[in-house]
Design a protein around this motif. Sequence first.
Motif, PDB file in Angstrom:
ATOM      1  N   LEU A  58     -31.000  -7.119 -28.926  1.00 50.61           N
ATOM      2  CA  LEU A  58     -32.161  -6.698 -29.705  1.00 50.61           C
ATOM      3  C   LEU A  58     -33.127  -5.879 -28.851  1.00 50.61           C
ATOM      4  N   LEU A  59     -33.218  -6.238 -27.566  1.00 50.95           N
ATOM      5  CA  LEU A  59     -34.157  -5.546 -26.667  1.00 50.95           C
ATOM      6  C   LEU A  59     -33.544  -4.311 -26.006  1.00 50.95           C
ATOM      7  N   ALA A  60     -32.253  -4.084 -26.234  1.00 51.88           N
ATOM      8  CA  ALA A  60     -31.566  -2.982 -25.548  1.00 51.88           C
ATOM      9  C   ALA A  60     -31.881  -1.621 -26.157  1.00 51.88           C
ATOM     10  N   GLY A  61     -32.242  -1.589 -27.423  1.00 57.36           N
ATOM     11  CA  GLY A  61     -32.553  -0.333 -28.084  1.00 57.36           C
ATOM     12  C   GLY A  61     -31.327   0.348 -28.642  1.00 57.36           C
ATOM     13  N   GLY A  62     -31.552   1.420 -29.431  1.00 56.21           N
ATOM     14  CA  GLY A  62     -30.463   2.213 -29.991  1.00 56.21           C
ATOM     15  C   GLY A  62     -29.580   1.428 -30.936  1.00 56.21           C
ATOM     16  N   GLY A  63     -28.265   1.708 -30.861  1.00 59.33           N
ATOM     17  CA  GLY A  63     -27.311   1.057 -31.740  1.00 59.33           C
ATOM     18  C   GLY A  63     -27.235  -0.434 -31.536  1.00 59.33           C
ATOM     19  N   ASP A  64     -27.444  -0.913 -30.291  1.00 58.83           N
ATOM     20  CA  ASP A  64     -27.395  -2.356 -30.034  1.00 58.83           C
ATOM     21  C   ASP A  64     -28.483  -3.088 -30.814  1.00 58.83           C
ATOM     22  N   THR A  65     -29.678  -2.513 -30.856  1.00 57.63           N
ATOM     23  CA  THR A  65     -30.771  -3.149 -31.600  1.00 57.63           C
ATOM     24  C   THR A  65     -30.456  -3.206 -33.088  1.00 57.63           C
ATOM     25  N   LEU A  66     -29.962  -2.097 -33.623  1.00 60.40           N
ATOM     26  CA  LEU A  66     -29.609  -2.066 -35.050  1.00 60.40           C
ATOM     27  C   LEU A  66     -28.520  -3.085 -35.367  1.00 60.40           C
ATOM     28  N   ASN A  67     -27.523  -3.177 -34.476  1.00 62.18           N
ATOM     29  CA  ASN A  67     -26.434  -4.126 -34.709  1.00 62.18           C
ATOM     30  C   ASN A  67     -26.917  -5.568 -34.616  1.00 62.18           C
ATOM     31  N   ALA A  68     -27.827  -5.847 -33.652  1.00 60.04           N
ATOM     32  CA  ALA A  68     -28.357  -7.205 -33.528  1.00 60.04           C
ATOM     33  C   ALA A  68     -29.129  -7.607 -34.781  1.00 60.04           C
ATOM     34  N   LEU A  69     -29.954  -6.686 -35.287  1.00 62.02           N
ATOM     35  CA  LEU A  69     -30.693  -6.962 -36.523  1.00 62.02           C
ATOM     36  C   LEU A  69     -29.731  -7.109 -37.703  1.00 62.02           C
ATOM     37  N   GLY A  70     -28.704  -6.277 -37.735  1.00 61.78           N
ATOM     38  CA  GLY A  70     -27.731  -6.359 -38.814  1.00 61.78           C
ATOM     39  C   GLY A  70     -26.987  -7.674 -38.817  1.00 61.78           C
ATOM     40  N   ARG A  71     -26.615  -8.159 -37.614  1.00 60.20           N
ATOM     41  CA  ARG A  71     -25.922  -9.447 -37.549  1.00 60.20           C
ATOM     42  C   ARG A  71     -26.850 -10.589 -37.934  1.00 60.20           C
ATOM     43  N   ALA A  72     -28.130 -10.500 -37.555  1.00 63.18           N
ATOM     44  CA  ALA A  72     -29.086 -11.533 -37.961  1.00 63.18           C
ATOM     45  C   ALA A  72     -29.216 -11.579 -39.482  1.00 63.18           C
ATOM     46  N   ALA A  73     -29.325 -10.404 -40.097  1.00 63.75           N
ATOM     47  CA  ALA A  73     -29.419 -10.344 -41.561  1.00 63.75           C
ATOM     48  C   ALA A  73     -28.146 -10.880 -42.201  1.00 63.75           C
ATOM     49  N   GLY A  74     -26.989 -10.554 -41.595  1.00 64.12           N
ATOM     50  CA  GLY A  74     -25.723 -11.026 -42.152  1.00 64.12           C
ATOM     51  C   GLY A  74     -25.575 -12.529 -42.078  1.00 64.12           C
ATOM     52  N   LEU A  75     -25.948 -13.116 -40.930  1.00 63.54           N
ATOM     53  CA  LEU A  75     -25.860 -14.563 -40.786  1.00 63.54           C
ATOM     54  C   LEU A  75     -26.774 -15.285 -41.781  1.00 63.54           C
ATOM     55  N   ALA A  76     -28.016 -14.806 -41.859  1.00 65.78           N
ATOM     56  CA  ALA A  76     -28.964 -15.429 -42.792  1.00 65.78           C
ATOM     57  C   ALA A  76     -28.494 -15.271 -44.227  1.00 65.78           C
ATOM     58  N   SER A  77     -27.990 -14.079 -44.558  1.00 69.16           N
ATOM     59  CA  SER A  77     -27.506 -13.839 -45.912  1.00 69.16           C
ATOM     60  C   SER A  77     -26.328 -14.733 -46.253  1.00 69.16           C
ATOM     61  N   ALA A  78     -25.388 -14.884 -45.299  1.00 68.84           N
ATOM     62  CA  ALA A  78     -24.227 -15.736 -45.547  1.00 68.84           C
ATOM     63  C   ALA A  78     -24.646 -17.169 -45.819  1.00 68.84           C
ATOM     64  N   ASN A  79     -25.584 -17.678 -45.027  1.00 64.73           N
ATOM     65  CA  ASN A  79     -26.043 -19.049 -45.236  1.00 64.73           C
ATOM     66  C   ASN A  79     -26.723 -19.204 -46.593  1.00 64.73           C
ATOM     67  N   LEU A  80     -27.538 -18.215 -46.961  1.00 61.48           N
ATOM     68  CA  LEU A  80     -28.213 -18.266 -48.255  1.00 61.48           C
ATOM     69  C   LEU A  80     -27.231 -18.129 -49.410  1.00 61.48           C
ATOM     70  N   LEU A  81     -26.181 -17.321 -49.222  1.00 64.51           N
ATOM     71  CA  LEU A  81     -25.173 -17.192 -50.274  1.00 64.51           C
ATOM     72  C   LEU A  81     -24.472 -18.523 -50.514  1.00 64.51           C
ATOM     73  N   PHE A  82     -24.189 -19.249 -49.426  1.00 61.32           N
ATOM     74  CA  PHE A  82     -23.605 -20.576 -49.601  1.00 61.32           C
ATOM     75  C   PHE A  82     -24.545 -21.467 -50.414  1.00 61.32           C
ATOM     76  N   TYR A  83     -25.836 -21.446 -50.076  1.00 60.38           N
ATOM     77  CA  TYR A  83     -26.775 -22.295 -50.801  1.00 60.38           C
ATOM     78  C   TYR A  83     -27.014 -21.808 -52.220  1.00 60.38           C
ATOM     79  N   GLN A  84     -26.888 -20.508 -52.438  1.00 61.48           N
ATOM     80  CA  GLN A  84     -26.996 -19.995 -53.794  1.00 61.48           C
ATOM     81  C   GLN A  84     -25.938 -20.630 -54.696  1.00 61.48           C
ATOM     82  N   VAL A  85     -24.743 -20.804 -54.153  1.00 62.82           N
ATOM     83  CA  VAL A  85     -23.669 -21.450 -54.913  1.00 62.82           C
ATOM     84  C   VAL A  85     -23.876 -22.959 -54.974  1.00 62.82           C
ATOM     85  N   LEU A  86     -24.206 -23.556 -53.844  1.00 63.23           N
ATOM     86  CA  LEU A  86     -24.358 -25.017 -53.801  1.00 63.23           C
ATOM     87  C   LEU A  86     -25.480 -25.504 -54.710  1.00 63.23           C
ATOM     88  N   LEU A  87     -26.559 -24.729 -54.819  1.00 62.39           N
ATOM     89  CA  LEU A  87     -27.676 -25.143 -55.672  1.00 62.39           C
ATOM     90  C   LEU A  87     -27.276 -25.227 -57.136  1.00 62.39           C
TER      91      LEU A  87
END
Length: 474
Positions: A58-87
């Motif tokens: 995240l602190l490296a800048g450029g594509g690494d920063t974008l990828n780190a943010l993208g993976r964070a969004a993906g992980l959070a989204s995946a967890n929420l998608l599971f709960y969307q179904v479980l709820l």
Amino acid sequence: MTAAPVLTAPPAAVPTRRAVRPRTSNRAAWNLAAVTVVWATSLIVVAVWVAGGEVQALLAGGGDTLNALGRAAGLASANLLFYQVLLMARVPLFERGFGRDGITRMHRIVGFWSFALFTAHIALQILGYAVSAGLNPLVQAWEFVWDYPGMLLATAGTGLLLLVVVTSVRRARRRLRYESWHLLHLYGYLGVGLAIPHMLWTGADFTANPVATVYWWTMWALTAAAVIVFRLGMPLTRSLRHGIRVSAVERDGDRGVSVRLTGRRLGALNARGGQFFVWRFLDGYGWTRGHPFSLAAAPDGRELVISARLVGDGTHRLAALRPGTRVLIEGPYGTLTTDERRGRELLMIGAGAGVAPLVALLQEARWAPGEATLLVRDHTAGDALRVDAIQRLERERGLRHAALPGPRAATASPWLPQSHAAWAGADLVRYVAPRPADTDVYLCGPRLWMDAVRTDLRRAGVPSAQIHLEAFTV
């Protein structure tokens, strides 16, 4: 005030007080357990992201920063998608911990954020990889779809999730029949099932960390199992065990219908007044569509009763049911029961078909003459449901009842009819419930209508913990 009093007679003299001993509610324990599970899994997701070296990226800048943010969004989204179904999978932990009203609100919020983060994940990963490789983002997106394992499935899943989101927007929802919307909404299960596997096959946060791999595959398996067990297996098993059939169909008022149902060992369902089932009547084409109806009478172990106003295809179908029709059930669901009661007195306020569960609650609850009041809001007097049952409660148990028919009042208390426009809502509440701090109020009706009633209840001095309501629609 110039309007006529809401009751045709003054409040009955208060009898000698006696303590109410409601059943002990374990709602708080279930809620704590459900919240703990949600937070624990969320912290695991954060730990997976940090362990993958994403803070440095995240602190490296450029594509690494974008990828780190993208993976964070993906992980959070995946967890929420599971709960969307479980709820929505009728898992007892969440049903009892959050209640149907809480789950309904959470479903909408979780759905919004899961899809927003899912979209951000796609955009950030495309941009991150494109910047790192020096490619056009459109070319990178094409390579993702065709060259990475599971991405074709994920693309199809994304399309299905987009369909669910678009049809859930309020404006689009109003244009769809409930049955059509519900069918489209079920594609969300398939969308999640198709969207998640690519993360398990190709995501660096999954493949490089054995603990993360085990966690995500376990979540995927548990979510799939919850749907199979609680949405399919248990309802089918319960329906076959109890053999529920329609025993009688009766008119209920000018525009309503009541259905009586019998079966084997109905007491084993442990249903309570105020709860609801999802019903499927095996009477021909369209039987797969489930319809949520509250119990309209306190369950006695011998029969179940539902009542509805004739307003759509599903309710008109009730009127055409024949005795002997087999019924599949899901439930009982809901926390709108006397377990939540804290005070001695009861005030029930219902609109339209919302009177049905309130009648069931009154039949089941303990109260002395003069301790329970029922206010019923309808557009016209002929719309009233459960009139015979209400009159029986008046005659045999001393229920105080007032009908409030008529067009809506254009005042600060829009839940009242025009005939009571001169009343402030809080004043009317204090008139029918002069001891608000010792009164439990149960509400059932349209969402916005209940919100307006709750506002006046709080102004009248009813503690928030003694205002009970539940919505089982999404």
